[in-house]
Each structure stands twice: as C-alpha cells, then as structure tokens.
Motif scaffolding. Sequence first.
Motif, mmCIF file in Angstrom:
data_model
loop_
_atom_site.group_PDB
_atom_site.id
_atom_site.type_symbol
_atom_site.label_atom_id
_atom_site.label_comp_id
_atom_site.label_asym_id
_atom_site.label_seq_id
_atom_site.Cartn_x
_atom_site.Cartn_y
_atom_site.Cartn_z
ATOM 1 N N ASP A 297 -0.823 15.559 0.498
ATOM 2 C CA ASP A 297 -0.154 16.833 0.202
ATOM 3 C C ASP A 297 0.731 16.689 -1.037
ATOM 4 N N HIS A 298 0.237 15.921 -1.980
ATOM 5 C CA HIS A 298 0.919 15.740 -3.275
ATOM 6 C C HIS A 298 2.292 15.108 -3.137
ATOM 7 N N LYS A 299 2.417 14.256 -2.106
ATOM 8 C CA LYS A 299 3.651 13.476 -1.925
ATOM 9 C C LYS A 299 3.262 12.033 -1.648
ATOM 10 N N PHE A 300 4.148 11.119 -2.005
ATOM 11 C CA PHE A 300 3.895 9.712 -1.723
ATOM 12 C C PHE A 300 4.360 9.365 -0.315
ATOM 13 N N GLN A 301 3.568 8.546 0.350
ATOM 14 C CA GLN A 301 3.906 8.062 1.685
ATOM 15 C C GLN A 301 3.727 6.546 1.713
ATOM 16 N N ARG B 96 -3.847 4.960 -2.141
ATOM 17 C CA ARG B 96 -4.900 5.771 -1.538
ATOM 18 C C ARG B 96 -4.565 7.244 -1.739
ATOM 19 N N ASN B 97 -5.416 7.924 -2.456
ATOM 20 C CA ASN B 97 -5.224 9.359 -2.646
ATOM 21 C C ASN B 97 -5.969 10.084 -1.534
ATOM 22 N N LEU B 98 -5.229 10.566 -0.547
ATOM 23 C CA LEU B 98 -5.831 11.234 0.607
ATOM 24 C C LEU B 98 -6.054 12.719 0.352
ATOM 25 N N ASP B 99 -5.575 13.196 -0.784
ATOM 26 C CA ASP B 99 -5.787 14.599 -1.132
ATOM 27 C C ASP B 99 -7.195 14.800 -1.707
ATOM 28 N N ASP B 100 -7.612 16.053 -1.750
ATOM 29 C CA ASP B 100 -8.927 16.368 -2.315
ATOM 30 C C ASP B 100 -8.894 16.387 -3.838
ATOM 31 N N THR B 101 -7.704 16.515 -4.382
ATOM 32 C CA THR B 101 -7.576 16.670 -5.827
ATOM 33 C C THR B 101 -7.087 15.381 -6.472
ATOM 34 N N ALA B 102 -7.380 15.248 -7.738
ATOM 35 C CA ALA B 102 -6.982 14.045 -8.480
ATOM 36 C C ALA B 102 -5.467 14.007 -8.682
ATOM 37 N N GLU B 103 -4.973 12.800 -8.835
ATOM 38 C CA GLU B 103 -3.569 12.610 -9.172
ATOM 39 C C GLU B 103 -3.482 11.522 -10.239
ATOM 40 N N GLU B 104 -2.487 11.643 -11.090
ATOM 41 C CA GLU B 104 -2.246 10.559 -12.034
ATOM 42 C C GLU B 104 -0.989 9.827 -11.600
ATOM 43 N N PHE B 105 -1.176 8.616 -11.154
ATOM 44 C CA PHE B 105 -0.085 7.757 -10.677
ATOM 45 C C PHE B 105 0.532 7.113 -11.902
ATOM 46 N N GLU B 106 1.817 7.347 -12.115
ATOM 47 C CA GLU B 106 2.424 6.938 -13.377
ATOM 48 C C GLU B 106 3.863 6.489 -13.196
ATOM 49 N N GLU C 115 0.832 -1.208 0.000
ATOM 50 C CA GLU C 115 0.000 0.000 0.000
ATOM 51 C C GLU C 115 0.863 1.253 0.000
ATOM 52 N N ILE C 116 0.336 2.267 -0.642
ATOM 53 C CA ILE C 116 0.999 3.572 -0.654
ATOM 54 C C ILE C 116 -0.094 4.638 -0.645
ATOM 55 N N SER C 117 0.218 5.775 -0.041
ATOM 56 C CA SER C 117 -0.746 6.875 0.005
ATOM 57 C C SER C 117 -0.172 8.101 -0.693
ATOM 58 N N ILE C 118 -1.076 8.949 -1.082
ATOM 59 C CA ILE C 118 -0.698 10.272 -1.593
ATOM 60 C C ILE C 118 -1.303 11.293 -0.642
ATOM 61 N N ILE D 131 -6.367 8.870 -10.334
ATOM 62 C CA ILE D 131 -7.067 8.553 -9.090
ATOM 63 C C ILE D 131 -7.728 9.845 -8.602
ATOM 64 N N ALA D 132 -9.022 9.840 -8.557
ATOM 65 C CA ALA D 132 -9.755 11.028 -8.112
ATOM 66 C C ALA D 132 -9.434 11.309 -6.645
ATOM 67 N N GLY D 133 -9.724 12.528 -6.215
ATOM 68 C CA GLY D 133 -9.500 12.893 -4.826
ATOM 69 C C GLY D 133 -10.260 11.974 -3.889
ATOM 70 N N LYS D 134 -9.609 11.591 -2.796
ATOM 71 C CA LYS D 134 -10.219 10.739 -1.754
ATOM 72 C C LYS D 134 -10.624 9.359 -2.272
ATOM 73 N N GLN D 135 -9.978 8.916 -3.341
ATOM 74 C CA GLN D 135 -10.313 7.608 -3.897
ATOM 75 C C GLN D 135 -9.104 6.676 -3.840
#
Length: 125
Positions: A48-52, A69-79, A43-46, A89-93
């Motif tokens: 504040d726009h950083k990976f944890q 897990r994208n814990l931010d409110d905004t979408a991210e593209e994991f690539e 498992e990995i989380s996002i 990955i949409a925010g909070k998804q």
Amino acid sequence: MLVSMTSTINRRWSPLLPVALAVLGFGLAAGSPRALAAELAVEISIKDHKFQPATLNVPAGTPIKLTVRNLDDTAEEFESYELKFEKVIAGKQTAVVRLKPLERGTYSFFGEYHADTATGELIAE
Ligand SMILES: [Cu+2]
C-alpha cells in the motif's frame, strides 16, 4: 532520481547506475579487512505504498544485503540520497540492494513514486 531524467537516454540507463556503484563499492571494499565481515541479510516490504517495517535497525560496520519485496501491483523506485542508491522494483517483484559497512547514524529512504507515504529510515548503531 540521482540521475538526470531530462533525456530518454539517461532515463533508460539510470537503473544500471546502482549496479555500477555496487560493483565499484565491492571492488573498493575488497581491499579492506571489513570486507571479510559476514553480510547481514535484512528484509523490507512495500505494501500500500508504505514500507514495512518503516524503520530498519542494523549494526554499524557490517555489510548489509537488503532484500526489498514490492507487494503492490505497481512499480516503486526504492531510493536513498544518503545511502546513494536507487532501484526501480516492478509490481510483485523483489530486488536486492547491497550496502557497504555503515557509520553509526540514521539514513532516510523513500519510494520516489509514492514519496508522500513511502518513507522510512535505516538506523545503524
Ligand atoms: Cu530517483
């Protein structure tokens, strides 16, 4: 983006590419003995726009189920260019990326929407 973003059609369909590649990869792997190896859940989380964590240590030669897990409110593209996936990955998804057994090595990944801060690496050994 691994896929051209020059047209709306490509942009719309590009999220399906990793799925298609994953299905293809599974089909190819099914014929090999290594396909019988148990999948390792990682498992990995996002946040504040950083990976944890920013560094993932996994065994080489083992299929990986990577839950993001994208814990931010905004979408991210994991690539990852090296691991050949991209997933929006949409925010909070939460999303799952499946990796075929890897050779030993270090594979970088990033969040394309925040590439200045969202960087990390997966070390297979
Ligand atoms: Cu991309």
